[in-house]
Scaffold this active site. Structure first.
Site, PDB file in Angstrom:
ATOM      1  N   SER A  74       0.841  -1.208   0.000  1.00 53.32           N
ATOM      2  CA  SER A  74       0.000   0.000   0.000  1.00 53.32           C
ATOM      3  C   SER A  74       0.869   1.249   0.000  1.00 53.32           C
ATOM      4  O   SER A  74       0.590   2.218  -0.720  1.00 53.32           O
ATOM      5  CB  SER A  74      -0.924   0.017   1.217  1.00 53.32           C
ATOM      6  OG  SER A  74      -1.723  -1.144   1.253  1.00 53.32           O
ATOM      7  N   ASN A 154      -6.267  -9.073  -7.746  1.00 50.88           N
ATOM      8  CA  ASN A 154      -6.264  -9.868  -6.518  1.00 50.88           C
ATOM      9  C   ASN A 154      -7.543 -10.680  -6.311  1.00 50.88           C
ATOM     10  O   ASN A 154      -7.535 -11.648  -5.572  1.00 50.88           O
ATOM     11  CB  ASN A 154      -6.011  -8.968  -5.306  1.00 50.88           C
ATOM     12  CG  ASN A 154      -6.825  -7.700  -5.328  1.00 50.88           C
ATOM     13  OD1 ASN A 154      -6.727  -6.906  -6.268  1.00 50.88           O
ATOM     14  ND2 ASN A 154      -7.633  -7.506  -4.315  1.00 50.88           N
ATOM     15  N   SER A 202       5.038  -6.428  -2.553  1.00 55.79           N
ATOM     16  CA  SER A 202       4.908  -6.609  -1.111  1.00 55.79           C
ATOM     17  C   SER A 202       5.357  -8.017  -0.728  1.00 55.79           C
ATOM     18  O   SER A 202       4.906  -8.999  -1.314  1.00 55.79           O
ATOM     19  CB  SER A 202       3.445  -6.399  -0.715  1.00 55.79           C
ATOM     20  OG  SER A 202       3.288  -6.612   0.666  1.00 55.79           O
ATOM     21  N   HIS A 204       4.830 -10.046   1.831  1.00 43.44           N
ATOM     22  CA  HIS A 204       3.974 -11.078   2.442  1.00 43.44           C
ATOM     23  C   HIS A 204       3.077 -11.794   1.440  1.00 43.44           C
ATOM     24  O   HIS A 204       2.431 -12.774   1.791  1.00 43.44           O
ATOM     25  CB  HIS A 204       3.171 -10.507   3.616  1.00 43.44           C
ATOM     26  CG  HIS A 204       1.986  -9.671   3.260  1.00 43.44           C
ATOM     27  ND1 HIS A 204       0.712 -10.177   3.255  1.00 43.44           N
ATOM     28  CD2 HIS A 204       1.876  -8.370   2.904  1.00 43.44           C
ATOM     29  CE1 HIS A 204      -0.138  -9.200   2.933  1.00 43.44           C
ATOM     30  NE2 HIS A 204       0.545  -8.106   2.715  1.00 43.44           N
ATOM     31  N   THR A 240      14.281   4.671  10.165  1.00 43.14           N
ATOM     32  CA  THR A 240      15.287   3.618  10.312  1.00 43.14           C
ATOM     33  C   THR A 240      14.806   2.365   9.586  1.00 43.14           C
ATOM     34  O   THR A 240      13.664   1.948   9.760  1.00 43.14           O
ATOM     35  CB  THR A 240      15.535   3.327  11.803  1.00 43.14           C
ATOM     36  OG1 THR A 240      15.926   4.546  12.418  1.00 43.14           O
ATOM     37  CG2 THR A 240      16.621   2.286  11.987  1.00 43.14           C
ATOM     38  N   CYS A 329     -20.327  -7.708   2.488  1.00 46.31           N
ATOM     39  CA  CYS A 329     -21.216  -7.665   3.655  1.00 46.31           C
ATOM     40  C   CYS A 329     -20.386  -7.770   4.916  1.00 46.31           C
ATOM     41  O   CYS A 329     -20.607  -7.098   5.909  1.00 46.31           O
ATOM     42  CB  CYS A 329     -22.202  -8.823   3.631  1.00 46.31           C
ATOM     43  SG  CYS A 329     -23.279  -8.799   2.217  1.00 46.31           S
TER      44      CYS A 329
HETATM   45  C1  LIG Z   1      -2.212  -7.052  -0.872  1.00 47.54           C
HETATM   46  C2  LIG Z   1      -2.279  -6.055  -1.968  1.00 47.54           C
HETATM   47  C3  LIG Z   1      -1.894  -4.721  -1.773  1.00 47.54           C
HETATM   48  C4  LIG Z   1      -1.491  -4.195  -0.406  1.00 47.54           C
HETATM   49  O1  LIG Z   1      -0.266  -4.693   0.026  1.00 47.54           O
HETATM   50  P1  LIG Z   1       0.109  -4.555   1.593  1.00 47.54           P
HETATM   51  O2  LIG Z   1       1.505  -5.031   1.684  1.00 47.54           O
HETATM   52  O3  LIG Z   1      -0.845  -5.437   2.320  1.00 47.54           O
HETATM   53  O4  LIG Z   1      -0.039  -3.111   1.943  1.00 47.54           O
HETATM   54  C5  LIG Z   1      -1.920  -3.856  -2.841  1.00 47.54           C
HETATM   55  N1  LIG Z   1      -2.300  -4.279  -4.055  1.00 47.54           N
HETATM   56  C6  LIG Z   1      -2.684  -5.549  -4.296  1.00 47.54           C
HETATM   57  C7  LIG Z   1      -3.068  -5.950  -5.669  1.00 47.54           C
HETATM   58  C8  LIG Z   1      -2.686  -6.471  -3.259  1.00 47.54           C
HETATM   59  O5  LIG Z   1      -3.072  -7.724  -3.505  1.00 47.54           O
END
Ligand SMILES: *Cc1c(COP(=O)(O)O)cnc(C)c1O
Length: 403
Positions: A74, A154, A202, A204, A240, A329
């Protein structure tokens, strides 16, 4: 009944043992600040620079200085979009082009900029979720600063024609940013070959830690900083460095990309194909959403008529299955996801969405369990549904229910 199947790898992925081991010393023994002049500081600085090289290598970036670490996907999206249009390289151009199916990190950044006087065009997508290139050609002007289109969606997994989008942007002197958070580590990405100027990722989403990401920034592009402070990350994202997180990102991207990518994609794709076939064969009145071929290997996305996504997720959770629904929802709004609506799915149908996203940790046994449980849960929910009559959906009733 005690089976547990994690099938929500698009939400996040389990951190790998290899990433955990790579990070550990940087959380314990080597806690120095990379800006400090003594040995443990220097070691941290060196670790950060090695991780930067690994990210650069995975994306086919020539110079590691073009990689800026951020606090996740993000933040990378915000830095790329706001930072570009408010920065010196926009050269006074203000117009932004994006799509209707972007992640909220992009969509809400664009909406905020719109309120500050930056005109934004939201491109339509077709029924499979591809952006309309013809519309892009029509709306782009010599005032367009930035085209920001995600690499892969996503919710439905559809992959966008990145190279074509870049060519159209460049022909008008605009810069191309792609939110590649779902794509990196799951499909081949080459920023040179694809003509990408800015790219967000990202850790994760490919078995690295949460809260760490990166922005690729093509040489020569200057941005307005996201965070002011000590001047870290070329002054764009001060603070940092998250040394352990950065090392984890480096390890995760090395594990996910290069020679490891293709075999992993093939394995995950074959599992997904088995899952999709099982579900489509077993459950009538089901729509498979997204591009059936040109999609992320692990994304299986469905819409079941006469089913509520929220109920589906809760019952699957009861069976030990983690999946997700685009029906919002559960997040406090009554609207189905903006992505499913943009595909043109009727409101009353889009509520019954299910996204199962597989990863390298999943097995054929997991897939068979998913097929069995989803079939059972959908049948159970339909049996109770006021809009399911005589073995088929009553769309008039469904539509009245959601008005
Ligand atoms: C998960 C995701 C994000 C956000 O990434 P974070 O590391 O959770 O902030 C942005 N764009 C897409 C397409 C994502 O799947």
């Amino acid at each position: 009944m005690s089976r547990f199947v994690y099938a929500d790898n698009a939400a996040t992925t389990p951190m790998s043992e290899s990433v955990y081991n790579a990070m550990k010393p940087w959380l314990t023994e080597f806690y120095g600040n990379p800006s400090s002049l003594y040995r443990i500081g220097n070691e941290a600085l060196h670790a950060v620079s090695q991780a930067r090289q690994k990210v650069a290598q995975a994306l086919h970036v020539a110079d590691p200085r073009e990689i800026v670490f951020t606090g996740g996907g993000s933040q990378a999206d915000n830095l790329a979009i706001s930072g570009f249009v408010k920065g010196p390289s926009a050269k006074g151009r203000k117009h932004i082009i994006t799509s209707k199916i972007e992640h909220h990190a992009v969509l809400y950044t664009c909406e905020a900029l719109e309120k500050e006087g930056f005109p934004v065009t939201y491109l339509d997508v077709d029924a499979q979720g591809h952006v309309d290139l013809e519309q892009l050609r029509q709306v782009i002007t010599d005032d367009t600063a930035l085209v920001t289109i995600m690499a892969a969606n996503n919710e439905i997994g559809t992959i966008q024609p990145l190279k074509e989008i870049a060519e159209i942007a460049h022909a008008h002197g605009a810069v191309f940013h792609t939110d590649a958070v779902q794509a990196v580590g799951h499909m081949h990405i080459d920023v040179q070959e694809m003509g990408i100027d800015l790219l967000s990722l990202s850790a994760h989403k490919f078995r690295g830690p949460k809260g760490i990401g990166a922005l690729y920034l093509r040489q020569g592009i200057s941005l307005k900083p996201l965070v002011y402070g000590g001047g870290q990350e070329r002054g764009l994202c001060s603070g940092t460095e998250n040394v352990a997180g950065i090392v984890g990102l480096g390890q995760a991207i090395e594990d996910a990309c290069g020679d490891n990518l293709e075999p992993k994609m093939n394995y995950v794709r074959s599992l997904t194909q088995r899952l999709v076939k099982g579900i489509m064969d077993n459950i009538p009145y089901t729509h498979y959403t997204g591009d059936p071929v040109n999609r992320l290997p692990g994304t299986a996305s469905f819409v079941f008529e006469a089913v509520e996504g929220e109920g589906l997720i809760l019952r699957l959770d009861f069976a030990g299955i983690c999946g997700s629904t685009g029906s919002a929802c559960s997040t406090g709004s009554l609207d189905p996801s903006h992505v499913l609506m943009a595909l043109g799915l009727p409101h009353e149908i889009a509520h019954g969405s299910l996204r199962l996203t597989l990863g390298e940790n999943n097995t054929e046994e997991d897939v068979d369990y998913l097929i069995e449980q989803v079939t059972e849960v959908v049948a159970g929910l339909r049996a109770m549904s006021p809009v399911w009559e005589n073995g088929k959906p009553n769309l008039t009733a469904a539509s009245a229910l959601h008005d």
